[in-house]
Design a protein around this motif. Structure first.
Motif, PDB file in Angstrom:
ATOM      1  N   ASN A 281      46.934  80.956  59.499  1.00 28.60           N
ATOM      2  CA  ASN A 281      45.996  82.053  59.221  1.00 28.60           C
ATOM      3  C   ASN A 281      46.444  83.390  59.799  1.00 28.60           C
ATOM      4  OD1 ASN A 281      44.188  80.452  57.761  1.00 28.60           O
ATOM      5  ND2 ASN A 281      43.256  79.722  59.654  1.00 28.60           N
ATOM      6  N   GLY A 282      47.738  83.603  59.898  1.00 29.08           N
ATOM      7  CA  GLY A 282      48.267  84.874  60.364  1.00 29.08           C
ATOM      8  C   GLY A 282      48.369  85.000  61.864  1.00 29.08           C
ATOM      9  N   PHE A 283      48.018  83.972  62.618  1.00 25.45           N
ATOM     10  CA  PHE A 283      48.129  84.032  64.073  1.00 25.45           C
ATOM     11  C   PHE A 283      49.576  83.872  64.529  1.00 25.45           C
ATOM     12  CE2 PHE A 283      43.606  82.502  64.151  1.00 25.45           C
ATOM     13  CZ  PHE A 283      43.086  83.674  64.673  1.00 25.45           C
ATOM     14  N   GLY A 284      50.349  83.073  63.836  1.00 21.07           N
ATOM     15  CA  GLY A 284      51.707  82.784  64.249  1.00 21.07           C
ATOM     16  C   GLY A 284      51.796  81.532  65.096  1.00 21.07           C
ATOM     17  N   PHE A 285      50.647  80.970  65.401  1.00 25.61           N
ATOM     18  CA  PHE A 285      50.608  79.734  66.178  1.00 25.61           C
ATOM     19  C   PHE A 285      49.346  78.979  65.810  1.00 25.61           C
ATOM     20  CE2 PHE A 285      48.902  83.247  68.597  1.00 25.61           C
ATOM     21  CZ  PHE A 285      47.634  82.816  68.933  1.00 25.61           C
ATOM     22  N   ALA A 286      49.356  77.699  66.104  1.00 28.14           N
ATOM     23  CA  ALA A 286      48.192  76.870  65.820  1.00 28.14           C
ATOM     24  C   ALA A 286      47.189  77.023  66.963  1.00 28.14           C
ATOM     25  CB  ALA A 286      48.612  75.416  65.680  1.00 28.14           C
ATOM     26  N   MET A 287      45.918  77.063  66.636  1.00 24.09           N
ATOM     27  CA  MET A 287      44.888  77.101  67.668  1.00 24.09           C
ATOM     28  C   MET A 287      44.626  75.680  68.143  1.00 24.09           C
ATOM     29  SD  MET A 287      44.123  80.169  68.288  1.00 24.09           S
ATOM     30  CE  MET A 287      42.657  79.996  69.262  1.00 24.09           C
ATOM     31  N   ASP A 288      44.552  75.524  69.423  1.00 30.98           N
ATOM     32  CA  ASP A 288      44.331  74.230  70.031  1.00 30.98           C
ATOM     33  C   ASP A 288      43.160  74.372  70.992  1.00 30.98           C
ATOM     34  OD1 ASP A 288      45.104  71.637  69.968  1.00 30.98           O
ATOM     35  OD2 ASP A 288      46.863  71.869  71.248  1.00 30.98           O
ATOM     36  N   THR A 289      42.643  73.284  71.496  1.00 35.17           N
ATOM     37  CA  THR A 289      41.581  73.345  72.497  1.00 35.17           C
ATOM     38  C   THR A 289      42.007  72.564  73.729  1.00 35.17           C
ATOM     39  OG1 THR A 289      40.493  71.436  71.516  1.00 35.17           O
ATOM     40  CG2 THR A 289      39.726  73.590  70.817  1.00 35.17           C
ATOM     41  N   ASP A 290      41.553  73.046  74.881  1.00 38.28           N
ATOM     42  CA  ASP A 290      41.839  72.294  76.093  1.00 38.28           C
ATOM     43  C   ASP A 290      40.773  71.216  76.278  1.00 38.28           C
ATOM     44  OD1 ASP A 290      39.667  73.779  76.833  1.00 38.28           O
ATOM     45  OD2 ASP A 290      40.630  74.812  78.502  1.00 38.28           O
ATOM     46  N   ARG A 291      40.798  70.535  77.403  1.00 37.69           N
ATOM     47  CA  ARG A 291      39.879  69.414  77.594  1.00 37.69           C
ATOM     48  C   ARG A 291      38.428  69.849  77.719  1.00 37.69           C
ATOM     49  NH1 ARG A 291      42.655  65.545  81.928  1.00 37.69           N
ATOM     50  NH2 ARG A 291      41.567  66.995  83.275  1.00 37.69           N
ATOM     51  N   LYS A 292      38.203  71.111  78.048  1.00 30.91           N
ATOM     52  CA  LYS A 292      36.829  71.615  78.162  1.00 30.91           C
ATOM     53  C   LYS A 292      36.310  72.173  76.838  1.00 30.91           C
ATOM     54  CE  LYS A 292      37.108  72.688  83.037  1.00 30.91           C
ATOM     55  NZ  LYS A 292      36.985  73.749  84.046  1.00 30.91           N
ATOM     56  N   GLY A 293      37.169  72.199  75.820  1.00 37.10           N
ATOM     57  CA  GLY A 293      36.753  72.669  74.501  1.00 37.10           C
ATOM     58  C   GLY A 293      37.019  74.140  74.261  1.00 37.10           C
ATOM     59  N   ARG A 294      37.656  74.825  75.221  1.00 35.36           N
ATOM     60  CA  ARG A 294      37.961  76.242  75.041  1.00 35.36           C
ATOM     61  C   ARG A 294      39.222  76.388  74.198  1.00 35.36           C
ATOM     62  NH1 ARG A 294      37.269  77.401  81.301  1.00 35.36           N
ATOM     63  NH2 ARG A 294      39.142  76.103  81.190  1.00 35.36           N
ATOM     64  N   PRO A 295      39.254  77.399  73.323  1.00 37.60           N
ATOM     65  CA  PRO A 295      40.459  77.570  72.493  1.00 37.60           C
ATOM     66  C   PRO A 295      41.636  78.056  73.330  1.00 37.60           C
ATOM     67  CG  PRO A 295      38.892  79.325  72.074  1.00 37.60           C
ATOM     68  CD  PRO A 295      38.214  78.363  72.997  1.00 37.60           C
ATOM     69  N   LYS A 296      42.806  77.570  72.977  1.00 38.31           N
ATOM     70  CA  LYS A 296      44.036  78.012  73.625  1.00 38.31           C
ATOM     71  C   LYS A 296      45.142  78.057  72.583  1.00 38.31           C
ATOM     72  CE  LYS A 296      45.998  73.617  75.022  1.00 38.31           C
ATOM     73  NZ  LYS A 296      46.660  72.887  76.057  1.00 38.31           N
ATOM     74  N   ARG A 297      46.220  78.695  72.970  1.00 41.33           N
ATOM     75  CA  ARG A 297      47.350  78.825  72.055  1.00 41.33           C
ATOM     76  C   ARG A 297      48.073  77.493  71.948  1.00 41.33           C
ATOM     77  NH1 ARG A 297      51.450  83.206  70.848  1.00 41.33           N
ATOM     78  NH2 ARG A 297      53.233  82.006  70.137  1.00 41.33           N
ATOM     79  N   GLY A 298      48.358  77.112  70.697  1.00 46.96           N
ATOM     80  CA  GLY A 298      49.093  75.872  70.459  1.00 46.96           C
ATOM     81  C   GLY A 298      50.555  76.153  70.185  1.00 46.96           C
ATOM     82  N   LYS A 299      51.171  75.289  69.423  1.00 47.51           N
ATOM     83  CA  LYS A 299      52.587  75.434  69.091  1.00 47.51           C
ATOM     84  C   LYS A 299      52.805  76.599  68.136  1.00 47.51           C
ATOM     85  CE  LYS A 299      53.905  70.583  69.317  1.00 47.51           C
ATOM     86  NZ  LYS A 299      54.451  69.485  68.521  1.00 47.51           N
ATOM     87  N   SER A 300      53.999  77.161  68.168  1.00 45.32           N
ATOM     88  CA  SER A 300      54.358  78.213  67.226  1.00 45.32           C
ATOM     89  C   SER A 300      54.448  77.624  65.820  1.00 45.32           C
ATOM     90  CB  SER A 300      55.701  78.832  67.591  1.00 45.32           C
ATOM     91  OG  SER A 300      55.608  79.488  68.825  1.00 45.32           O
ATOM     92  N   CYS A 301      54.075  78.410  64.841  1.00 49.15           N
ATOM     93  CA  CYS A 301      54.079  77.958  63.459  1.00 49.15           C
ATOM     94  C   CYS A 301      55.510  77.888  62.942  1.00 49.15           C
ATOM     95  CB  CYS A 301      53.247  78.910  62.606  1.00 49.15           C
ATOM     96  SG  CYS A 301      53.123  78.450  60.879  1.00 49.15           S
ATOM     97  N   ARG A 302      55.889  76.726  62.402  1.00 52.48           N
ATOM     98  CA  ARG A 302      57.237  76.572  61.867  1.00 52.48           C
ATOM     99  C   ARG A 302      57.365  77.189  60.492  1.00 52.48           C
ATOM    100  NH1 ARG A 302      58.316  70.290  62.606  1.00 52.48           N
ATOM    101  NH2 ARG A 302      57.495  70.498  60.524  1.00 52.48           N
ATOM    102  N   ARG A 303      56.271  77.257  59.750  1.00 51.94           N
ATOM    103  CA  ARG A 303      56.326  77.740  58.374  1.00 51.94           C
ATOM    104  C   ARG A 303      56.651  79.240  58.321  1.00 51.94           C
ATOM    105  NH1 ARG A 303      51.566  76.189  54.431  1.00 51.94           N
ATOM    106  NH2 ARG A 303      52.519  74.170  54.711  1.00 51.94           N
ATOM    107  N   CYS A 304      56.033  80.021  59.195  1.00 51.09           N
ATOM    108  CA  CYS A 304      56.269  81.472  59.186  1.00 51.09           C
ATOM    109  C   CYS A 304      57.151  81.915  60.351  1.00 51.09           C
ATOM    110  CB  CYS A 304      54.952  82.222  59.211  1.00 51.09           C
ATOM    111  SG  CYS A 304      53.998  81.990  60.725  1.00 51.09           S
ATOM    112  N   ARG A 305      57.643  80.973  61.133  1.00 49.51           N
ATOM    113  CA  ARG A 305      58.494  81.245  62.296  1.00 49.51           C
ATOM    114  C   ARG A 305      57.787  82.156  63.300  1.00 49.51           C
ATOM    115  NH1 ARG A 305      63.077  82.214  58.346  1.00 49.51           N
ATOM    116  NH2 ARG A 305      63.836  80.129  57.953  1.00 49.51           N
ATOM    117  N   ALA A 306      56.501  81.902  63.509  1.00 49.98           N
ATOM    118  CA  ALA A 306      55.664  82.579  64.508  1.00 49.98           C
ATOM    119  C   ALA A 306      55.476  84.069  64.244  1.00 49.98           C
ATOM    120  CB  ALA A 306      56.197  82.347  65.910  1.00 49.98           C
ATOM    121  N   THR A 307      55.626  84.519  62.987  1.00 52.29           N
ATOM    122  CA  THR A 307      55.374  85.918  62.672  1.00 52.29           C
ATOM    123  C   THR A 307      53.994  86.117  62.077  1.00 52.29           C
ATOM    124  OG1 THR A 307      56.308  85.694  60.461  1.00 52.29           O
ATOM    125  CG2 THR A 307      57.811  86.364  62.214  1.00 52.29           C
ATOM    126  N   GLY A 308      53.437  85.094  61.475  1.00 49.24           N
ATOM    127  CA  GLY A 308      52.132  85.213  60.832  1.00 49.24           C
ATOM    128  C   GLY A 308      52.221  85.705  59.396  1.00 49.24           C
TER     129      GLY A 308
END
Length: 83
Positions: free
Chosen positions: A34-61
């Motif tokens: 979705n244009g972020f350049g990385f996948a959104m992930d959640t930590d154990r408390k449910g807060r959003p955090k940065r995930g892995k870089s997107c391979r499809r767009c090479r982290a440019t979005g």
């Protein structure tokens, strides 16, 4: 207008519109991240955090549109064939 002529006119309008879009804005947002350049992930408390870089767009979005990619490929083939 007959139904076939109307369908052809609509198809031409859509094709020319997409061609103008590809010429004016050759890049679009990546559909996977979705244009972020990385996948959104959640930590154990449910807060959003940065995930892995997107391979499809090479982290440019941004990704090149299909129509622009085809145009670039056809232009490259023509250029190499006329040398």
């Amino acid at each position: 207008m007959t139904l076939i002529a109307l369908a052809v006119a609509c198809l031409m309008l859509v094709t020319l519109g997409y061609g103008a879009l590809c010429a004016g804005s050759p890049f679009s947002t990546c559909r996977k991240c979705n244009g972020f350049g990385f996948a959104m992930d959640t930590d154990r408390k449910g807060r959003p955090k940065r995930g892995k870089s997107c391979r499809r767009c090479r982290a440019t979005g941004k990704r090149i549109r299909i129509g622009r990619w085809l145009f670039n490929r056809a232009q490259r083939i023509y250029r190499e064939g006329t040398r």
